[in-house]
Write a protein that holds these residues in place. Structure first.
Motif, PDB file in Angstrom:
ATOM      1  N   CYS A 175      16.079  39.559 -18.298  1.00 32.34           N
ATOM      2  CA  CYS A 175      17.110  40.575 -18.743  1.00 32.34           C
ATOM      3  C   CYS A 175      17.937  41.425 -17.529  1.00 32.34           C
ATOM      4  N   PHE A 202      23.985  41.295 -25.747  1.00 33.07           N
ATOM      5  CA  PHE A 202      24.155  42.337 -24.899  1.00 33.07           C
ATOM      6  C   PHE A 202      24.248  43.612 -25.742  1.00 33.07           C
ATOM      7  N   TRP A 214      23.380  49.455 -20.504  1.00 34.66           N
ATOM      8  CA  TRP A 214      23.544  48.448 -21.126  1.00 34.66           C
ATOM      9  C   TRP A 214      22.379  47.311 -20.583  1.00 34.66           C
ATOM     10  N   ALA A 216      21.521  42.779 -20.715  1.00 34.19           N
ATOM     11  CA  ALA A 216      22.059  41.620 -21.129  1.00 34.19           C
ATOM     12  C   ALA A 216      20.937  40.709 -21.238  1.00 34.19           C
ATOM     13  N   LEU A 235      27.962  37.354 -14.986  1.00 34.50           N
ATOM     14  CA  LEU A 235      27.715  38.060 -16.160  1.00 34.50           C
ATOM     15  C   LEU A 235      29.019  37.822 -17.158  1.00 34.50           C
ATOM     16  N   PHE A 239      29.439  36.308 -20.914  1.00 33.67           N
ATOM     17  CA  PHE A 239      29.800  37.242 -22.147  1.00 33.67           C
ATOM     18  C   PHE A 239      31.416  37.212 -22.326  1.00 33.67           C
ATOM     19  N   VAL A 246      32.604  44.927 -23.577  1.00 34.89           N
ATOM     20  CA  VAL A 246      31.377  44.425 -22.958  1.00 34.89           C
ATOM     21  C   VAL A 246      31.845  44.058 -21.552  1.00 34.89           C
TER      22      VAL A 246
END
Ligand SMILES: Cc1cc2nc3c(=O)[nH]c(=O)nc-3n(C[C@H](O)[C@H](O)[C@H](O)COP(=O)(O)OP(=O)(O)OC[C@H]3O[C@@H](n4cnc5c(N)ncnc54)[C@H](O)[C@@H]3O)c2cc1C
Length: 377
Positions: A175, A202, A214, A216, A235, A239, A246
Motif C-alpha cells: 500500500c 485507489f 489517498w 493505492a 503509480l 492507475f 486519480v
C-alpha cells in the motif's frame, strides 16, 4: 496510588491514557520517538471510534479539524458506486465517518492529556514480572509499575516477549499512502471513494479544505522497494485507466512524502494478557486496513478496558473480562478485512463485490453496521 504504564504513544496508547483519566485514574505513556509526530497520511474514523472520542469530550475538536463523510463507497475505476443508493452512513447518535490527518488526530489526543503524562524517548526493551509489580526496562532506564498496557503497535516488543510464538501474516499486497494538495470537485467533497480496477485499488477523501488523503493498493511480494525517481510514473501507469481525478491526486503529491508499507495482520493470539500486562490495539490484534477499523478497534479497547478497570477497582480478572467483551468484534473485523482484501485483488473481485453489494438487502447491511458501531458497555 496505582502506577500504570502505557508503552507506546500511538492512537491506542494516547486514547487509553485519556479513557483512564476520564475515570480518574492516572497513568504514564512511554513513547520511543523523541517527538510525537505520527508519520502517515490520513485516516478514516468510523462512528464507533467517534462515540468514544465524543465520550472523551473530543468530538467537536475532531470535527473542526476533519471532513465529515456521508459515506465511503466502493466503486469501479470510473468512480461509479457498486451500490445503488445514497444513504448517509451514521449511527443512532448521528456520528458519521470522519476523514482526518493522522498527525492532527494524534495532536488532539496528546493535547487533551494531563501535563507530563507522556514521556518521550523511552524505548522499551524488556519487562520482568515480579510478584505484584512489573519492572520495565527502557533504553533510558528502569521504571516500576503495577500494571502495564502494551500499545506498541503491530511489531510490539512486549507481545514478542509475552507470546514469542506470535507471528504476522503477509497479505501479498502493498500500500502507498499520501497527501495531495488539491481540492476535490464539490460533489466528491463529503464522500470517501475506494475505486477497484483490475487487481488494484485507489481510495481517497478530502481531509481538510486543501488536502486529500489517498491510498493505492496492489499485489506485491514482501519487502519490495520503490525507485523514488520513477514512483509517480509507476503509480500513474498502474492507475492509467482510472478516472482522471486519480492521476491528478497522484500528480499533486510530494513524492518524497509517499509512504509505502506491505499489508499485514497478526495471526490470532489466544490471549492478550499475562498477569499484570495486557496488550491493546495493533499490539494485540493488528488487522489489514481493508475495513478502515484498525484504529477504531484500538480506540474501543481503550474505552472498554478503562471502564472495566474503574469498576473492578483493579482486582479480579479484569483482563479476562476485557478479552471476553472485545473478542467477537475484533475477530469479525480481522477476518472480514482479510477476506475483503483477498476478494479485491482476485481476478473475479469486481464482479463478486458488485454482486454482493447489489444482492445484499439494505436491512442486512444496516444490521451489520449497527453491530460494528455499537460499544459493548
Ligand atoms: C495503510 C493503512 C491504512 C489504515 N487506515 C485506517 C483507517 O482508515 N481507519 C482505521 O481505523 N485504521 C486504519 N488503519 C489501522 C491503524 O493505522 C492502526 O490500527 C493504528 O494506527 C494502531 O494504533 P496503535 O496505537 O495500536 O499502534 P501504532 O499506531 O503502531 O502505535 C504504536 C506506538 O508505539 C510506539 N512504540 C513502538 N515500539 C516501541 C517501544 N519499543 N518503546 C516505546 N514505544 C514504542 C510507536 O513509536 C508508536 O507511537 C490503517 C492501517 C494501514 C497500514
Amino acid at each position: 496510588m496505582m502506577d500504570i504504564a502505557i508503552i507506546g504513544g500511538g492512537i491506542t496508547g494516547l486514547t487509553t491514557a485519556l479513557a483512564l483519566a476520564k475515570q480518574g485514574i492516572a497513568s504514564t505513556v512511554y513513547e520511543r520517538a523523541p517527538k510525537l509526530n505520527e508519520v502517515g497520511a490520513g485516516i478514516w474514523l468510523q462512528p464507533n471510534a467517534l462515540k468514544v472520542l465524543n465520550y472523551l469530550g473530543l468530538k467537536e475538536t475532531i470535527l473542526k479539524n476533519s471532513i465529515e463523510l456521508d459515506r465511503v463507497d466502493i466503486t469501479d475505476s470510473q468512480l461509479h458506486s457498486f451500490k445503488i443508493g445514497e444513504n448517509t452512513v451514521q449511527d443512532h447518535e448521528g456520528n458519521k465517518i470522519v476523514s482526518i490527518h493522522r498527525a492532527k488526530l494524534q495532536q488532539i489526543l496528546y493535547e487533551a492529556l494531563p501535563p507530563n503524562s507522556v514521556k518521550l524517548d523511552y524505548d522499551f526493551q524488556l519487562l520482568n514480572q515480579l510478584s505484584n509489580k512489573v519492572e520495565i526496562n527502557f533504553d533510558a532506564g528502569k521504571v516500576e509499575a503495577d500494571y502495564v498496557f502494551g500499545t506498541d503497535g503491530i511489531n510490539s516488543k512486549i507481545r514478542k516477549q509475552l507470546f514469542p510464538q506470535s507471528s504476522l501474516r503477509h497479505s501479498g499486497q502493498t500500500c502507498w499512502r499520501g497527501i495531495s494538495d488539491i481540492q476535490l470537485p464539490a460533489e466528491l467533497k463529503n464522500l470517501g471513494r475506494e475505486a477497484w480496477g483490475n487487481r488494484v485499488r485507489f481510495g481517497f477523501s478530502q481531509i481538510s479544505d486543501d488536502a486529500v488523503y489517498w491510498f493505492a493498493v496492489a499485489k506485491a511480494k514482501p519487502f519490495e522497494k520503490d525507485d523514488v525517481s520513477k514512483l509517480k510514473n509507476d503509480l500513474n501507469e498502474k492507475f492509467k485507466d482510472f478516472h482522471q481525478v486519480v492521476n491528478q491526486i497522484i500528480n499533486h503529491t510530494a513524492v518524497e512524502k509517499i509512504i509505502r508499507g506491505d499489508i499485514l495482520d497478526l495471526r490470532r493470539l489466544g490471549k492478550w494478557h499475562h498477569q499484570n500486562v495486557c496488550l491493546l490495539g495493533d499490539a494485540a490484534h493488528a488487522t489489514t486496513p481493508n475495513m478502515g477499523q484498525g484504529a477504531g478497534q484500538g480506540i474501543e479497547d481503550a474505552y472498554v478496558l478503562a471502564k472495566l478497570f474503574a469498576s473492578d477497582q483493579f482486582i479480579g480478572d479484569t483482563f479476562s473480562k476485557f478479552e471476553d467483551l472485545r473478542r467477537t468484534k475484533v475477530d469479525y473485523v480481522v477476518n472480514n478485512s482479510w477476506r475483503f482484501g483477498k476478494i479485491a485483488h482476485s481476478s473475479f473481485g469486481t464482479f463478486l463485490m458488485k454482486s454482493i453489494m447489489k444482492l445484499t438487502p439494505e436491512s442486512v447491511i444496516n444490521r451489520q453496521l449497527e453491530k460494528l458501531y455499537s460499544l459493548p458497555i
